[in-house]
Write an enzyme that holds these catalytic residues in place. Structure first.
Site, PDB file in Angstrom:
ATOM      1  N   GLY A 166       0.799  -1.224   0.000  1.00  0.00           N
ATOM      2  CA  GLY A 166       0.000   0.000   0.000  1.00  0.00           C
ATOM      3  C   GLY A 166       0.826   1.264   0.000  1.00  0.00           C
ATOM      4  O   GLY A 166       2.024   1.250  -0.264  1.00  0.00           O
TER       5      GLY A 166
ATOM      6  N   HIS B 181       2.806   4.558  -4.864  1.00  0.00           N
ATOM      7  CA  HIS B 181       3.474   5.658  -5.562  1.00  0.00           C
ATOM      8  C   HIS B 181       3.658   5.226  -7.019  1.00  0.00           C
ATOM      9  O   HIS B 181       3.236   4.128  -7.414  1.00  0.00           O
ATOM     10  CB  HIS B 181       4.813   5.994  -4.893  1.00  0.00           C
ATOM     11  CG  HIS B 181       5.698   4.814  -4.708  1.00  0.00           C
ATOM     12  ND1 HIS B 181       6.279   4.140  -5.750  1.00  0.00           N
ATOM     13  CD2 HIS B 181       6.072   4.148  -3.583  1.00  0.00           C
ATOM     14  CE1 HIS B 181       6.991   3.139  -5.291  1.00  0.00           C
ATOM     15  NE2 HIS B 181       6.884   3.102  -3.977  1.00  0.00           N
TER      16      HIS B 181
ATOM     17  N   GLY C 256       6.062   4.100  -8.610  1.00  0.00           N
ATOM     18  CA  GLY C 256       6.752   2.811  -8.792  1.00  0.00           C
ATOM     19  C   GLY C 256       5.735   1.674  -8.819  1.00  0.00           C
ATOM     20  O   GLY C 256       5.766   0.813  -9.708  1.00  0.00           O
ATOM     21  N   HIS C 257       4.794   1.681  -7.852  1.00  0.00           N
ATOM     22  CA  HIS C 257       3.753   0.642  -7.853  1.00  0.00           C
ATOM     23  C   HIS C 257       2.868   0.767  -9.092  1.00  0.00           C
ATOM     24  O   HIS C 257       2.475  -0.232  -9.694  1.00  0.00           O
ATOM     25  CB  HIS C 257       2.827   0.806  -6.646  1.00  0.00           C
ATOM     26  CG  HIS C 257       3.486   0.637  -5.320  1.00  0.00           C
ATOM     27  ND1 HIS C 257       3.681   1.677  -4.444  1.00  0.00           N
ATOM     28  CD2 HIS C 257       3.988  -0.459  -4.713  1.00  0.00           C
ATOM     29  CE1 HIS C 257       4.274   1.229  -3.362  1.00  0.00           C
ATOM     30  NE2 HIS C 257       4.482  -0.054  -3.490  1.00  0.00           N
TER      31      HIS C 257
ATOM     32  N   GLY D 251       9.069  -5.072  -8.407  1.00  0.00           N
ATOM     33  CA  GLY D 251      10.006  -4.057  -8.846  1.00  0.00           C
ATOM     34  C   GLY D 251      11.446  -4.543  -8.768  1.00  0.00           C
ATOM     35  O   GLY D 251      11.830  -5.270  -7.837  1.00  0.00           O
TER      36      GLY D 251
ATOM     37  N   SER E 156       9.950   5.260  -3.497  1.00  0.00           N
ATOM     38  CA  SER E 156       9.736   4.340  -2.382  1.00  0.00           C
ATOM     39  C   SER E 156       8.723   4.960  -1.432  1.00  0.00           C
ATOM     40  O   SER E 156       8.684   6.187  -1.279  1.00  0.00           O
ATOM     41  CB  SER E 156      11.072   4.137  -1.637  1.00  0.00           C
ATOM     42  OG  SER E 156      10.836   3.639  -0.332  1.00  0.00           O
TER      43      SER E 156
ATOM     44  N   ARG F 281       8.931   4.943   1.548  1.00  0.00           N
ATOM     45  CA  ARG F 281       9.666   5.511   2.684  1.00  0.00           C
ATOM     46  C   ARG F 281      10.118   6.944   2.421  1.00  0.00           C
ATOM     47  O   ARG F 281      10.463   7.656   3.368  1.00  0.00           O
ATOM     48  CB  ARG F 281      10.897   4.661   2.987  1.00  0.00           C
ATOM     49  CG  ARG F 281      10.507   3.283   3.463  1.00  0.00           C
ATOM     50  CD  ARG F 281      11.584   2.636   4.304  1.00  0.00           C
ATOM     51  NE  ARG F 281      11.004   1.549   5.037  1.00  0.00           N
ATOM     52  CZ  ARG F 281      11.292   0.263   4.868  1.00  0.00           C
ATOM     53  NH1 ARG F 281      12.201  -0.083   3.992  1.00  0.00           N
ATOM     54  NH2 ARG F 281      10.690  -0.667   5.574  1.00  0.00           N
TER      55      ARG F 281
END
Ligand code: PAF
Length: 286
Positions: free
Chosen positions: A31, A34, A36-37, A147, A185, A187
């Site tokens: 979840g 971003h 990237g997902h 990824g 990421s 994070r």
């Protein structure tokens, strides 16, 4: 877009896709999505008839002193993004749905899980492979997308899939980057403004190493060069720098004949970031 919260619901949804002859793609996530997902989702949308995304912050892959409680979550926003991207089903189980009382079974890819990031985060990859194996068994996709940013994770999942005869194709998707090169990421949002400004040093070091590898520098020279670049950024605390055979993750020396992967992990404040690049004397491969 359908939202399933139980194993029974998601199994029934995928069963109906299969009955209609559909090829099913899975994008497993934790979840707080971003770009990237969303790139994984776009690949799945383009390559599969039906797309399932799972959202599950997996406690088994966090160590006792790691950031499980502060891991960012925003279900409403995630669902809006996935619906806009044309996802068919989202599976959002709670912890009790995945880990039932009395469970004693884990999946571990023994050797690959204990090297590199596995040394920094003992038990992490065992948690990843256990949950991914469970998701594979529950959802039974034809193909699953991961990824390349989490390079070691991807190699471990490939190994597990082959070792355990899951009849599932594993698709690796190149890392998406911000405009300044920082790998996307979940994070990144936890970085202070100063650390956010400093963090692209990881990509700068990788780009420079890629150029030097092409010029024929040895693994030892590349390692020194990367270390020096990252040391030049005082906010970066380099925790791991490994250069390994890109396929086997075995250590390499000198001027290797085959592509190598450079794996970095660095702390910025209390946020651990990772990045990677596959390079060879023939040039960057991704
Ligand atoms: O890469 C991730 O987000 C997680 O490790 C994964 C594969 C979804 C398993 O929890």
């Amino acid at each position: 877009m359908r939202v399933c919260r139980t194993r029974e619901e998601i199994r029934a949804a995928v069963r109906s896709f299969r009955a209609a002859g559909s090829f099913v793609g899975l994008v497993p996530t934790m979840g707080y999505l971003h770009e990237g997902h969303m790139e994984l989702v776009r690949r799945a949308r383009a390559g599969c008839d039906k797309v399932v995304v799972s959202i599950f912050v997996n406690p088994a892959q966090f160590g006792p002193s790691e950031d499980l409680d502060s891991y960012p979550r925003d279900e409403e926003r995630d669902l809006r993004m996935l619906s806009a991207a044309g996802v068919d089903v989202v599976f959002i189980p709670d912890v009790a749905e995945i880990y039932r009382p009395g469970a004693q079974t884990h999946v571990e890819v023994e050797k690959l899980s204990r090297i590199l990031m596995g040394r920094l985060r003992p038990g992490h990859f065992r948690g990843v492979t256990t949950v991914v194996a469970k998701l594979f068994n529950i959802i039974r996709p034809d193909r699953a997308y991961f990824g390349e940013k989490d390079y070691q994770q991807l190699q471990i999942i490939r190994r597990m899939t082959e070792d355990l005869d899951f009849n599932i194709e594993i698709a690796g998707v190149p890392t998406m980057r911000e405009g300044d090169g920082l790998a996307m990421s979940s994070r990144n949002v936890r970085l202070s403004p100063q650390d956010r400004a400093a963090a692209p040093v990881l990509n700068r070091a990788l780009v420079e190493a890629e150029r030097r590898a092409r010029e024929g520098e040895t693994v030892e020279q590349l390692r020194d060069r990367i270390r020096a670049i990252i040391k030049g950024e005082t906010r970066a605390d380099l925790r791991a720098l490994d250069i390994r055979d890109a396929q086997t993750l075995e250590p390499v020396r000198g001027r290797p004949p085959r592509p190598v992967v450079i794996l970095l992990a660095a702390r910025f404040g209390d946020v651990l970031l990772i990045d990677q690049r596959v390079v060879s004397s023939e040039g960057e491969l991704k």
